[in-house]
Enzyme design. Structure first.
Site, short mmCIF file in Angstrom:
data_model
loop_
_atom_site.label_atom_id
_atom_site.label_comp_id
_atom_site.label_asym_id
_atom_site.label_seq_id
_atom_site.Cartn_x
_atom_site.Cartn_y
_atom_site.Cartn_z
N GLU A 283 46.91 -24.43 -32.91
CA GLU A 283 46.66 -25.51 -33.87
C GLU A 283 45.46 -26.35 -33.43
O GLU A 283 45.10 -26.35 -32.25
CB GLU A 283 47.91 -26.41 -33.97
CG GLU A 283 49.19 -25.68 -34.39
CD GLU A 283 49.25 -25.34 -35.89
OE1 GLU A 283 48.20 -25.37 -36.56
OE2 GLU A 283 50.36 -25.04 -36.38
N HIS B 136 43.88 -22.86 -38.15
CA HIS B 136 44.54 -22.31 -36.96
C HIS B 136 44.46 -20.80 -36.88
O HIS B 136 44.33 -20.11 -37.90
CB HIS B 136 45.98 -22.83 -36.81
CG HIS B 136 47.00 -22.21 -37.70
ND1 HIS B 136 48.28 -22.70 -37.81
CD2 HIS B 136 46.95 -21.13 -38.54
CE1 HIS B 136 48.96 -21.94 -38.65
NE2 HIS B 136 48.18 -20.99 -39.11
N ASN C 198 44.50 -25.24 -41.93
CA ASN C 198 43.82 -26.17 -41.01
C ASN C 198 42.93 -25.41 -40.02
O ASN C 198 42.48 -25.98 -39.03
CB ASN C 198 44.85 -27.01 -40.25
CG ASN C 198 45.80 -26.15 -39.42
OD1 ASN C 198 45.69 -24.92 -39.41
ND2 ASN C 198 46.72 -26.78 -38.71
N ASP D 264 51.90 -13.79 -32.99
CA ASP D 264 52.65 -15.04 -32.89
C ASP D 264 54.04 -14.88 -33.51
O ASP D 264 54.33 -13.88 -34.17
CB ASP D 264 51.88 -16.19 -33.57
CG ASP D 264 51.53 -15.91 -35.03
OD1 ASP D 264 51.89 -14.83 -35.55
OD2 ASP D 264 50.89 -16.77 -35.66
#
Ligand code: PGA
Length: 242
Positions: free
Chosen positions: A143, A138, A136, A67
């Site tokens: 996400e 991810h 979270n 990413d």
């Protein structure tokens, strides 16, 4: 899901570096993805030392991006590419063809996605992917609640925006990321998710307890027989009651 627990961050980093070395020895032309971020830094440093000092042929390996922050590339300290350059790629003297990375600052981000998708498709999938996990849950920039298949441009979750400034010298206002999609992650022949430290214990527990759901992106990995969790004692602390 196989769970591997290590005494501390150093042992965790060594074990993950071992997996990468093993992969390169078994298949010298492997396609390997290693996440940016803080978690793999120890692994990258060990890898860089071992690849330089042991008799390992890494000249045919291709490293593929997981990413990147949209609007950043390797010229920004703290970008995913810069972190991998500094901690691994630069010391190895790789050819340009050996690193296939998203340029988050490219004019045409769709072309960036296509470039990565083509390389992965030509190889019939990644051979090994080393992932971190966001606060979270991810994976890359996948996400919670967002469903991607191939490389995609996605909106960053609020928590990702809150923690992102730990990576940069100056305050940046980034809104999107470019990331591999779930299909590419799950198709990897080996998937390693690594986590260390007490701050990751909660999300690791959530991932383990959760149904397989895009609301907890890392839980999706539990669908794969190729998936192994690598964590240190601190990241498993909430699991002591198990
Ligand atoms: P970290 O990031 O390794 O810096 O904790 C992990 C992630 O956000 O995926």
């Amino acid at each position: 899901m196989k769970e591997n627990i290590f005494k501390d961050y150093n042992e965790l980093s060594e074990a993950v570096a071992d997996q990468v070395i093993k992969q390169i020895k078994n298949k010298p032309d492997s396609l390997i993805t290693i996440a940016g971020g803080e978690t793999p830094l120890g692994t990258l440093q060990i890898l860089s030392n071992r690849l330089l000092n042991e008799d390992i042929d890494y000249s045919k390996v291709t490293f593929v991006s997981l990413d990147e922050w949209v609007s950043l590339n390797e010229s920004t300290v703290g970008s995913c590419r810069e972190s991998l350059n500094t901690n691994l790629f630069d010391s190895l003297n790789l050819t340009d063809e050996q690193v296939v990375f998203f340029d988050g600052d490219a004019e045409n981000l769709t072309d960036e996605c296509k470039q990565i998708d083509d390389v992965i498709n030509r190889n019939d999938g990644l051979d090994l992917i080393i992932l971190g996990i966001g606060m979270n849950g991810h994976l890359g920039f996948n996400e919670p609640g967002i469903i991607t298949r191939k490389s995609s441009i996605v909106k960053l979750a609020d928590v990702t925006k809150q923690v992102m400034n730990k990576y940069f010298d100056e305050e940046l206002k980034l809104t999107h990321g470019i990331t591999l999609g779930y299909e590419q992650i799950l198709a990897s022949k080996k998937i390693v998710l690594m986590a260390n430290g007490a701050r990751k214990a909660n999300i690791i527990q959530i991932m383990k307890d959760s149904e397989i759901s895009y609301d907890v992106p890392a839980s999706i990995l539990k669908d794969s027989n190729n998936f192994e969790l690598y964590i240190d004692e601190e990241a498993r602390r909430l699991n002591e009651k198990d």
